[in-house]
Write an enzyme that holds these catalytic residues in place. Structure first.
Site, PDB file in Angstrom:
ATOM      1  N   THR A 254       4.075  86.181 -64.328  1.00 27.96           N
ATOM      2  CA  THR A 254       3.770  87.500 -64.875  1.00 27.96           C
ATOM      3  C   THR A 254       4.390  87.667 -66.258  1.00 27.96           C
ATOM      4  OG1 THR A 254       4.451  89.818 -64.703  1.00 27.96           O
ATOM      5  CG2 THR A 254       5.636  88.261 -63.356  1.00 27.96           C
TER       6      THR A 254
ATOM      7  N   LYS B 156       9.718  85.994 -60.089  1.00 28.12           N
ATOM      8  CA  LYS B 156       8.953  85.126 -60.986  1.00 28.12           C
ATOM      9  C   LYS B 156       9.885  84.445 -61.991  1.00 28.12           C
ATOM     10  CE  LYS B 156       4.789  86.301 -59.439  1.00 28.12           C
ATOM     11  NZ  LYS B 156       3.718  85.421 -58.982  1.00 28.12           N
TER      12      LYS B 156
HETATM   13  N1  LIG Z   1      -2.889  91.507 -59.737  1.00 29.28           N
HETATM   14  C1  LIG Z   1      -2.268  91.524 -60.906  1.00 29.28           C
HETATM   15  O1  LIG Z   1      -2.422  92.428 -61.732  1.00 29.28           O
HETATM   16  C2  LIG Z   1      -1.350  90.401 -61.272  1.00 29.28           C
HETATM   17  C3  LIG Z   1      -0.748  90.415 -62.544  1.00 29.28           C
HETATM   18  C4  LIG Z   1       0.126  89.381 -62.888  1.00 29.28           C
HETATM   19  C5  LIG Z   1       0.378  88.371 -61.987  1.00 29.28           C
HETATM   20  N2  LIG Z   1      -0.218  88.372 -60.756  1.00 29.28           N
HETATM   21  C6  LIG Z   1       0.115  87.291 -59.823  1.00 29.28           C
HETATM   22  O2  LIG Z   1      -1.050  86.680 -59.333  1.00 29.28           O
HETATM   23  C7  LIG Z   1      -0.875  86.307 -57.964  1.00 29.28           C
HETATM   24  C8  LIG Z   1      -1.966  86.905 -57.137  1.00 29.28           C
HETATM   25  O3  LIG Z   1      -1.934  88.328 -57.251  1.00 29.28           O
HETATM   26  P1  LIG Z   1      -2.939  89.235 -56.451  1.00 29.28           P
HETATM   27  O4  LIG Z   1      -3.092  90.487 -57.193  1.00 29.28           O
HETATM   28  O5  LIG Z   1      -4.109  88.425 -56.092  1.00 29.28           O
HETATM   29  O6  LIG Z   1      -2.060  89.551 -55.141  1.00 29.28           O
HETATM   30  P2  LIG Z   1      -2.542  89.740 -53.622  1.00 29.28           P
HETATM   31  O7  LIG Z   1      -1.408  90.347 -52.888  1.00 29.28           O
HETATM   32  O8  LIG Z   1      -3.859  90.425 -53.579  1.00 29.28           O
HETATM   33  O9  LIG Z   1      -2.756  88.231 -53.138  1.00 29.28           O
HETATM   34  C9  LIG Z   1      -1.692  87.400 -52.760  1.00 29.28           C
HETATM   35  C10 LIG Z   1      -2.140  86.615 -51.533  1.00 29.28           C
HETATM   36  O10 LIG Z   1      -1.090  85.725 -51.148  1.00 29.28           O
HETATM   37  C11 LIG Z   1      -0.923  85.791 -49.750  1.00 29.28           C
HETATM   38  N3  LIG Z   1       0.476  85.420 -49.454  1.00 29.28           N
HETATM   39  C12 LIG Z   1       1.609  86.076 -49.796  1.00 29.28           C
HETATM   40  N4  LIG Z   1       2.685  85.437 -49.315  1.00 29.28           N
HETATM   41  C13 LIG Z   1       2.223  84.337 -48.656  1.00 29.28           C
HETATM   42  C14 LIG Z   1       2.858  83.285 -47.936  1.00 29.28           C
HETATM   43  N5  LIG Z   1       4.198  83.254 -47.774  1.00 29.28           N
HETATM   44  N6  LIG Z   1       2.082  82.316 -47.389  1.00 29.28           N
HETATM   45  C15 LIG Z   1       0.718  82.343 -47.533  1.00 29.28           C
HETATM   46  N7  LIG Z   1       0.072  83.324 -48.198  1.00 29.28           N
HETATM   47  C16 LIG Z   1       0.819  84.313 -48.751  1.00 29.28           C
HETATM   48  C17 LIG Z   1      -1.269  87.218 -49.376  1.00 29.28           C
HETATM   49  O11 LIG Z   1      -1.669  87.333 -48.011  1.00 29.28           O
HETATM   50  C18 LIG Z   1      -2.411  87.526 -50.340  1.00 29.28           C
HETATM   51  O12 LIG Z   1      -3.662  87.230 -49.784  1.00 29.28           O
HETATM   52  C19 LIG Z   1       0.491  86.801 -57.555  1.00 29.28           C
HETATM   53  O13 LIG Z   1       1.423  85.742 -57.594  1.00 29.28           O
HETATM   54  C20 LIG Z   1       0.816  87.821 -58.607  1.00 29.28           C
HETATM   55  O14 LIG Z   1       2.200  87.923 -58.813  1.00 29.28           O
HETATM   56  C21 LIG Z   1      -1.076  89.369 -60.390  1.00 29.28           C
END
Ligand SMILES: NC(=O)c1ccc[n+]([C@@H]2O[C@H](COP(=O)([O-])OP(=O)(O)OC[C@H]3O[C@@H](n4cnc5c(N)ncnc54)[C@H](O)[C@@H]3O)[C@@H](O)[C@H]2O)c1
Ligand SMILES: NC(=O)c1ccc[n+]([C@@H]2O[C@H](COP(=O)([O-])OP(=O)(O)OC[C@H]3O[C@@H](n4cnc5c(N)ncnc54)[C@H](O)[C@@H]3O)[C@@H](O)[C@H]2O)c1
Lengths: 405, 405
Positions: free
Chosen positions: A145, A192
Site C-alpha cells: 500500500t 505492510k
Molecule cells: N482495496 C484497496 O483499495 C487496496 C488498496 C491498496 C492495497 N490493497 C491490497 O490489495 C490486497 C487485496 O485487497 P482487497 O481490497 O481485494 O481485499 P479483500 O479483503 O477484498 O480481499 C482479500 C482476500 O484475502 C483473503 N484472505 C485474507 N487472509 C487470508 C489468509 N490468511 N489465507 C487465505 N486467504 C486470506 C480474504 O478472504 C479475501 O478474500 C490486500 O493485500 C490489500 O492490502 C487494497
C-alpha cells in the site's frame, strides 16, 4: 503460465483472476474466505449481490469455457498444506492479495489489532518460507500500500520504493539508496511495512524473485470480465470499516445523505481504478526480477486527490451536500502527496481517471443497488486511540460521527 | 518500582531479575519456559547445572529474604491472560527479553523460521496492544540486537538507532533523521527489525514509552547476584545453535579441540559482559522517555572484535589451536563495525573488557564444568541457504563443518 491468486475471492483478487484467466493462464484461487466471515461478524454485506466463490467459478466456466480452480486454505494457519500445495502445483507466479486490508477494522479493538498482525505477517512469511523450502522458482507479486510511506512526505515526490540519500562519513559525504523510511498510520498499514522487511530478507538471503506493488485506494467496481454476467459482479464495500472514502461518498449521495468528510478533508490520497489494478498486475507479471535482484517496487496509483475535493466531485455529479465531522484517525489534518509512477506508465498503463469514470459508478452501481444499502453501516466508527474514542460518538441517526463535549 | 521481567528465566533475564530485586524493586518473572523446551528438542543442556525457575526463586528468597514471583505465561499465545495480568498488576516498568534469540536456530528449517517469526512478532505485538488496551503507563524496555543494523556499515560509525541523512527536494537539500536502515542477516535478526516498526507505531499512535536496546553478543556467566549460591548460577549455552562464538571457543579449548573459525574469521561483532547488561538495563530504566517521545534507542555493547582475533585471544589463554572451516552463514567474509555507545557511557557505564574477564570464564566456567560437555553438540550446523547446506557437512568427529567434494 500457471498462476496462484492468493486472496482471489476478494475485491482485487477476483477481477485479477478473471483477467488473467481470459489471457489464457491457468489460474488457481487460494482463499480462506475470511473476508466473507468478517462481513458476517460486522453484519454487513457487499452492495452488489455476491455469489459463493464456487458459483462464481462455475459461471465463469459456463461463459468462457475456462476453468478456475479454488482451494480453501488459510495461509496464516495451514503452513503445512500451503507448502504441500506449492510443492505439488509448482506455480510459475503467485499474486498475493491475502491479507486483512482495512485500516479501520485493524484499529477496532485489541482483538482486531492482534488478528490483523498475526494474519498478515504469518500469511506473508509462511508463503516466503514455503517458497524457499519447496525450491520453486515462482515470481511473487505482492499487493502493498501507498500507506507504508506514511502521509507526511519528506518534501520530494515519493519514489518507487527506494530513496537516494546522502550520509556523512569520515571520508566525506556518501550516496546511499535505502528503502523509503516507513511511517505507517494504522496497524493494517504497519503490517505492510513489516512485509517489506520480510521481502528484503528473502530476496537477499534466498534469491526469491519478488515484486511489491505499493497500491493506492482502488475505486470502481466493474472490469471487462466482471461485466460479462451479473453473477460475476465484483464486491462493493461501503461500510465504515471496509468501504473506502469514495465508496462511502457514493452511497451517501445515493441515499440523499450529506457526504461525511473527516476533519478538514485536507488529507491527500492516491487512487487507481480496479481495471487499472488488474492491468498493472498483468504488467508486473511480465517484468519479473532475476534471482538475486533486490525487491522490485512499483507505485501502483494513477492520481491523487484531497478528500474534500473528492467530496466536491461526487457532490457535483449527484447534487449531494458535504458535512464536516470530527476525525476518528490520528493523522495530520492536511498533507501533500506527490507520487512517482513512471514505471507503470513506461510499461504502457493508460489510466482511467476519476473525472471520466465516476459517473458510471454513480449510475451503474450506487443508484442501481441503492435498495440494498443499510444506512446505519455507512459511518466510520473505529477510533485510532482511546483519547479520540472519548471525544467522538456516532450520530444516533447513523449519519456519521459527532464530537462529545 | 514494580517491574515485570518477560523472559526472566533466560540467560539475560535471570541475572537482570536478581540485580533489580537486590535493588529493592518488586520483581515479577513471566516466562513460558520455551527455552527449556528447546534444550529438550535439541538434546542439549546448559553447561552450568540449572535448576527449575521455581527452585531458583526459592533459593533467592532463602539467601536474601527477597521474593521473586514467577508466572507461566506464553506472550505469543495467551493474549487474554497477558492483558488481564497487566490490568491487575499494573507494573511501572516492563523489561522484554521473551523472544527466540538464536540466529542458527531460526535458520534450522522452515518450521524453525515460522516458529521464530510467529513467536517473536506475536509476543512483542501482543504486549504492545495489551499495554494500550489496559491503559497502563509502564516504561517498556526491550532487548533488540546490533544485528538489525546489518553488518555492512555505510562507512560511518553506527549511531544509536537514528541516522541523519540528506535528501534532495525541489527546494534543495533537506536534513532528515530516519531509523537506521535495517539489513538483518537471519530470520532471528529480521524479527528484531520487525519489532522496531511495531515500537515506532505504538510510540507514535498511542504515546507508549519505549526504550529499545540494540545489544551486542553477551558473554560471561556470573554476575554479583548469581555468584551468591551455586543454585543461582546462570545458564551457559555452548551448542551450535544457542552457543555464541565466544562460548564455543571456550568449550573447544576446555576439551582440547581446535577453535573453529568460520570462513576467514573476518566478521567483526560487538560484545558486552552479562554484568554490564544488567547494569545497562538498570540505567535504561532510570531514563524513561516521556509519552509522545520517539522510541529511545541505545547501543548496548562495549567493544568490537573480529572473530579470528577472539580465537587468538582464547588460544593465547588456553594453548588451543585455531581451525578455519567453511561458513554456514550467508554473510560478507569480512566486515568493519564501528559503533557509538556514548549514551550508556555518559550514564556511567564502566565496561568489563574481554581482556580482563576472559580468563575468569576459562577457569571458573569452562574448565570447572568441562565434565558436563557433550562434544558432539559444539559444531554449528544450521546452514543459511539450501546452496550452502549442499556445500558443507558436519565432520564425523563432531569437530565442525567441512566442505563437501
Ligand atoms: N482495496 C484497496 O483499495 C487496496 C488498496 C491498496 C492495497 N490493497 C491490497 O490489495 C490486497 C487485496 O485487497 P482487497 O481490497 O481485494 O481485499 P479483500 O479483503 O477484498 O480481499 C482479500 C482476500 O484475502 C483473503 N484472505 C485474507 N487472509 C487470508 C489468509 N490468511 N489465507 C487465505 N486467504 C486470506 C480474504 O478472504 C479475501 O478474500 C490486500 O493485500 C490489500 O492490502 C487494497
Ligand atoms: N544473549 C545474547 O547474546 C543476546 C544478544 C543480543 C540480544 N539479545 C536479546 O536479549 C533477549 C534475551 O536473550 P537471552 O540470551 O536471555 O535468551 P534466552 O533464550 O536465554 O531467554 C529468553 C527467554 O524468553 C522466554 N520466552 C521466549 N518466548 C516466549 C514467549 N512467547 N512467552 C514467554 N516467554 C518466552 C524463554 O523461555 C527464555 O527463558 C532476547 O530478546 C535476545 O534477542 C541477547
Amino acid at each position: 503460465m500457471k498462476i496462484a491468486i492468493l486472496g482471489g475471492d476478494g475485491f482485487c483478487g477476483w477481477p485479477t483472476a478473471l483477467h488473467l484467466s481470459e489471457q489464457g493462464h491457468e489460474i488457481h484461487i487460494i482463499d480462506n474466505l475470511s473476508r466473507r466471515w468478517i462481513d458476517t461478524e460486522l453484519g454487513v454485506q457487499s452492495l452488489t449481490p455476491m455469489d459463493s466463490i464456487q458459483e462464481r467459478c462455475r459461471i465463469w466456466h459456463q461463459e468462457t469455457g475456462r476453468s478456475l480452480r479454488f482451494h480453501l486454505l488459510d495461509l496464516a494457519k495451514d503452513y503445512e498444506r500451503l507448502r504441500q500445495w506449492l510443492a505439488e502445483e509448482r506455480p510459475d507466479a503467485i499474486v498475493h492479495f491475502a491479507e486483512q486490508r482495512a485500516a479501520p477494522y485493524s484499529m477496532k479493538s485489541d482483538r482486531h489489532k492482534v488478528y490483523t498482525v498475526n494474519n498478515n505477517v504469518s500469511a506473508t512469511h509462511n508463503l516466503l518460507t514455503a517458497m524457499v523450502e519447496t525450491g520453486i522458482d515462482a515470481h511473487l507479486v505482492h499487493l502493498g500500500t501507498m500507506g507504508v510511506y506514511g502521509y507526511s512526505s519528506v518534501g520530494a515526490p515519493i519514489p518507487e520504493g527506494y530513496l537516494d540519500v546522502k550520509i556523512d562519513t569520515p571520508e566525506g559525504e556518501k550516496d546511499q539508496e535505502i528503502l523509503y523510511p516507513t511511517r505507517p498510520g494504522s496497524v493494517y498499514h504497519m503490517t505492510k511495512s513489516l512485509d517489506q522487511i520480510l521481502f528484503q530478507f528473502y530476496a537477499q538471503n534466498d534469491g526469491l524473485r519478488i515484486t511489491d506493488l505499493h497500491q493506492g485506494i482502488v475505486w470502481g467496481t466493474h472490469t471487462e470480465q466482471t461485466r460479462r454476467h451479473p453473477q460475476l459482479v465484483n464486491r462493493f464495500d461501503y461500510d465504515g470499516d471496509y468501504g473506502t472514502v469514495l465508496n462511502r461518498f457514493l452511497i451517501q449521495a445515493a441515499i440523499g445523505y450529506p457526504l461525511t468528510v473527516h476533519g478538514t478533508g485536507g488529507q491527500t490520497r492516491a487512487f487507481i481504478h480496479i481495471q487499472d489494478t488488474v492491468r498493472c498486475i498483468e504488467l508486473a507479471l511480465g517484468e519479473p526480477p532475476a534471482a538475486g535482484d533486490r525487491v522490485r517496487i512499483f507505485n501502483q496509483m494513477t492520481e491523487t486527490h484531497r478528500v474534500r475535493d473528492l467530496a466536491e466531485m461526487v457532490a457535483g455529479l449527484t447534487g449531494a451536500t458535504v458535512a464536516y465531522l470530527p476525525n476518528p484517525r490520528k493523522e495530520a489534518p492536511e498533507n501533500d502527496l506527490i507520487v512517482r509512477n513512471d514505471q507503470f506508465l513506461a510499461l504502457g498503463l493508460d489510466p482511467i481517471t476519476l473525472r471520466d469514470g465516476l459517473l458510471n459508478e454513480v449510475v451503474e452501481v450506487a443508484r442501481k443497488f441503492a435498495h440494498r444499502i443499510d444506512r446505519s453501516r455507512v459511518p466510520a466508527v473505529s477510533a485510532w486511540t482511546k483519547d479520540i474514542a472519548g471525544r467522538v460518538e456516532t450520530d444516533p441517526e447513523g449519519r456519521g460521527l459527532k464530537s462529545v463535549s
